[in-house]
Design a protein around this motif. Sequence first.
Motif, PDB file in Angstrom:
ATOM      1  N   GLY A  88       0.882  -1.204  -0.013  1.00 31.01           N
ATOM      2  CA  GLY A  88      -0.039   0.085   0.025  1.00 31.01           C
ATOM      3  C   GLY A  88       0.982   1.196  -0.028  1.00 31.01           C
ATOM      4  N   ARG A  89       2.154   1.090   0.118  1.00 35.87           N
ATOM      5  CA  ARG A  89       2.843   2.373   0.292  1.00 35.87           C
ATOM      6  C   ARG A  89       2.956   2.913  -1.273  1.00 35.87           C
ATOM      7  NH1 ARG A  89       7.278   4.424   3.551  1.00 35.87           N
ATOM      8  NH2 ARG A  89       6.631   2.759   5.118  1.00 35.87           N
ATOM      9  N   ALA A  90       2.998   4.185  -1.229  1.00 42.23           N
ATOM     10  CA  ALA A  90       2.890   5.053  -2.342  1.00 42.23           C
ATOM     11  C   ALA A  90       4.432   5.350  -3.030  1.00 42.23           C
ATOM     12  CB  ALA A  90       2.209   6.213  -2.334  1.00 42.23           C
ATOM     13  N   LYS A  91       4.751   5.311  -4.162  1.00 47.98           N
ATOM     14  CA  LYS A  91       5.956   5.915  -4.903  1.00 47.98           C
ATOM     15  C   LYS A  91       6.396   7.210  -4.128  1.00 47.98           C
ATOM     16  CE  LYS A  91       8.743   6.254  -8.761  1.00 47.98           C
ATOM     17  NZ  LYS A  91       8.965   6.128 -10.072  1.00 47.98           N
ATOM     18  N   GLY A  92       7.389   7.413  -3.560  1.00 41.21           N
ATOM     19  CA  GLY A  92       7.825   8.828  -2.980  1.00 41.21           C
ATOM     20  C   GLY A  92       7.462   8.697  -1.682  1.00 41.21           C
TER      21      GLY A  92
ATOM     22  N   ARG B 210      19.943   3.111   5.407  1.00 41.62           N
ATOM     23  CA  ARG B 210      19.191   2.671   4.346  1.00 41.62           C
ATOM     24  C   ARG B 210      17.956   3.219   4.333  1.00 41.62           C
ATOM     25  NH1 ARG B 210      17.731  -1.936   3.899  1.00 41.62           N
ATOM     26  NH2 ARG B 210      18.398  -2.578   6.087  1.00 41.62           N
ATOM     27  N   ASP B 211      17.241   3.372   3.324  1.00 37.40           N
ATOM     28  CA  ASP B 211      15.688   3.837   3.019  1.00 37.40           C
ATOM     29  C   ASP B 211      14.968   2.430   3.082  1.00 37.40           C
ATOM     30  OD1 ASP B 211      16.322   6.607   3.332  1.00 37.40           O
ATOM     31  OD2 ASP B 211      16.636   6.619   1.198  1.00 37.40           O
TER      32      ASP B 211
ATOM     33  N   ASN C 173      20.062  -1.945  -2.721  1.00 37.61           N
ATOM     34  CA  ASN C 173      19.429  -1.918  -1.560  1.00 37.61           C
ATOM     35  C   ASN C 173      20.186  -1.810  -0.124  1.00 37.61           C
ATOM     36  OD1 ASN C 173      17.077  -0.972  -0.153  1.00 37.61           O
ATOM     37  ND2 ASN C 173      16.300  -3.228  -0.060  1.00 37.61           N
ATOM     38  N   PHE C 174      20.843  -3.052  -0.193  1.00 31.21           N
ATOM     39  CA  PHE C 174      21.097  -3.451   1.313  1.00 31.21           C
ATOM     40  C   PHE C 174      22.948  -3.088   1.232  1.00 31.21           C
ATOM     41  CE2 PHE C 174      17.779  -6.430   0.724  1.00 31.21           C
ATOM     42  CZ  PHE C 174      16.967  -6.189   2.066  1.00 31.21           C
ATOM     43  N   ALA C 175      23.594  -2.667   0.358  1.00 29.68           N
ATOM     44  CA  ALA C 175      25.074  -2.464   0.347  1.00 29.68           C
ATOM     45  C   ALA C 175      25.418  -1.179  -0.321  1.00 29.68           C
ATOM     46  CB  ALA C 175      25.749  -3.615  -0.548  1.00 29.68           C
ATOM     47  N   ALA C 176      24.667  -0.690  -1.012  1.00 26.86           N
ATOM     48  CA  ALA C 176      25.083   0.704  -1.627  1.00 26.86           C
ATOM     49  C   ALA C 176      24.535   1.821  -0.729  1.00 26.86           C
ATOM     50  CB  ALA C 176      24.864   0.737  -3.029  1.00 26.86           C
ATOM     51  N   GLU C 177      25.410   2.983  -1.104  1.00 32.64           N
ATOM     52  CA  GLU C 177      24.793   4.133  -0.494  1.00 32.64           C
ATOM     53  C   GLU C 177      23.464   4.925  -1.117  1.00 32.64           C
ATOM     54  OE1 GLU C 177      28.036   7.085   0.595  1.00 32.64           O
ATOM     55  OE2 GLU C 177      29.383   5.374   1.343  1.00 32.64           O
ATOM     56  N   ARG C 178      23.617   5.017  -2.234  1.00 29.56           N
ATOM     57  CA  ARG C 178      22.225   5.534  -2.801  1.00 29.56           C
ATOM     58  C   ARG C 178      21.343   4.811  -2.756  1.00 29.56           C
ATOM     59  NH1 ARG C 178      24.175   7.526  -9.049  1.00 29.56           N
ATOM     60  NH2 ARG C 178      21.993   8.265  -8.974  1.00 29.56           N
TER      61      ARG C 178
ATOM     62  N   VAL D   9      17.701   3.242  -3.837  1.00 27.17           N
ATOM     63  CA  VAL D   9      16.947   2.962  -5.030  1.00 27.17           C
ATOM     64  C   VAL D   9      15.362   3.344  -4.885  1.00 27.17           C
ATOM     65  CG1 VAL D   9      18.246   0.922  -5.589  1.00 27.17           C
ATOM     66  CG2 VAL D   9      16.416   0.608  -4.073  1.00 27.17           C
ATOM     67  N   PHE D  10      15.117   4.003  -3.977  1.00 29.92           N
ATOM     68  CA  PHE D  10      13.669   4.538  -3.527  1.00 29.92           C
ATOM     69  C   PHE D  10      13.573   5.966  -3.831  1.00 29.92           C
ATOM     70  CE2 PHE D  10      14.366   0.927  -0.496  1.00 29.92           C
ATOM     71  CZ  PHE D  10      13.591   0.045  -1.143  1.00 29.92           C
ATOM     72  N   THR D  11      14.659   6.840  -4.062  1.00 28.57           N
ATOM     73  CA  THR D  11      14.526   8.148  -4.163  1.00 28.57           C
ATOM     74  C   THR D  11      15.007   8.616  -5.578  1.00 28.57           C
ATOM     75  OG1 THR D  11      16.686   8.647  -3.178  1.00 28.57           O
ATOM     76  CG2 THR D  11      14.543   8.414  -1.739  1.00 28.57           C
ATOM     77  N   ASP D  12      15.382   7.944  -6.217  1.00 33.43           N
ATOM     78  CA  ASP D  12      16.346   8.404  -7.380  1.00 33.43           C
ATOM     79  C   ASP D  12      16.294   7.419  -8.642  1.00 33.43           C
ATOM     80  OD1 ASP D  12      18.191   9.270  -9.252  1.00 33.43           O
ATOM     81  OD2 ASP D  12      19.994   9.250  -8.003  1.00 33.43           O
ATOM     82  N   ASP D  13      15.008   7.651  -9.431  1.00 37.58           N
ATOM     83  CA  ASP D  13      14.931   6.741 -10.611  1.00 37.58           C
ATOM     84  C   ASP D  13      16.175   6.637 -11.599  1.00 37.58           C
ATOM     85  OD1 ASP D  13      12.215   5.915  -9.912  1.00 37.58           O
ATOM     86  OD2 ASP D  13      11.474   7.199 -11.591  1.00 37.58           O
ATOM     87  N   ASP D  14      17.078   7.612 -11.584  1.00 40.91           N
ATOM     88  CA  ASP D  14      18.175   7.705 -12.466  1.00 40.91           C
ATOM     89  C   ASP D  14      19.142   6.741 -11.968  1.00 40.91           C
ATOM     90  OD1 ASP D  14      17.406   9.649 -14.008  1.00 40.91           O
ATOM     91  OD2 ASP D  14      18.511  11.330 -12.957  1.00 40.91           O
TER      92      ASP D  14
END
Length: 242
Positions: free
Chosen positions: A46-50, A93-94, A125-130, A132-137
Amino acid sequence: MRVEIWSDIACPWCYVGKARFEKALAAFPHRDGVEVVHRSFELDPGRAKGDVEPVHAMLTAKYKMSEAQALAGEDRLGAQAAAEGLDYRSRGRDHGSTFDLHRLLHLAADHGRREALLDAFYRANFAAERSVFTDDDHVVEVAVAAGLDKDAVRAVLADPTAYAERVRADEREAAALGVTGVPFFVIDRAYGVSGAQSAEVFTDALTRAWGERAPLAPAAPGAEVCGPDGCAVDGAGSGAGA
């Protein structure tokens, strides 16, 4: 033999469980006869994108635990991941919607790259700093590095209906099977293995499922067939190929 795995990119136990299952599969004598199919499952459908928040904040709100408890739990997960040779950031992490990531996994499946993209999303998602939930690029970069075409990835992200039904179909099938948590492994639709079990448990499940496969029973009396020596003609082999 087919193994179907329902999982979510936001699920740390799916990340760990995949590594443990792969360890068991690599040592399985009949591994070349095992087809692995990955299925979609959203832990937070149910979580919205963003709608993105830090993992520890999500844990404290969802499970009514203190921040210290949430961080300690992340540390324990990090230790479990490290034991399997996986990198894991227990801080910073996010957490967000994984629906778009699942849609891209179905795109990848059409091009034989689903396994590669799933591994790439887990690492991102689990190992990198950027995030995957805030940056489509960043998501596009991860997908392209996993072997997908950049324009095709951007087209899916731009169209919220693309591959959406495939994700929902996987989730409906999970519900029909009674799957309420992931990872969940279904072996030949005869055995279910829930959670990030040890490699030994997976080995036992694979061995039992392989050994208990029913032999093929004829549904009708035999008729003419073609074999290595040719095709049968009135009970005798002919030299003609088919």
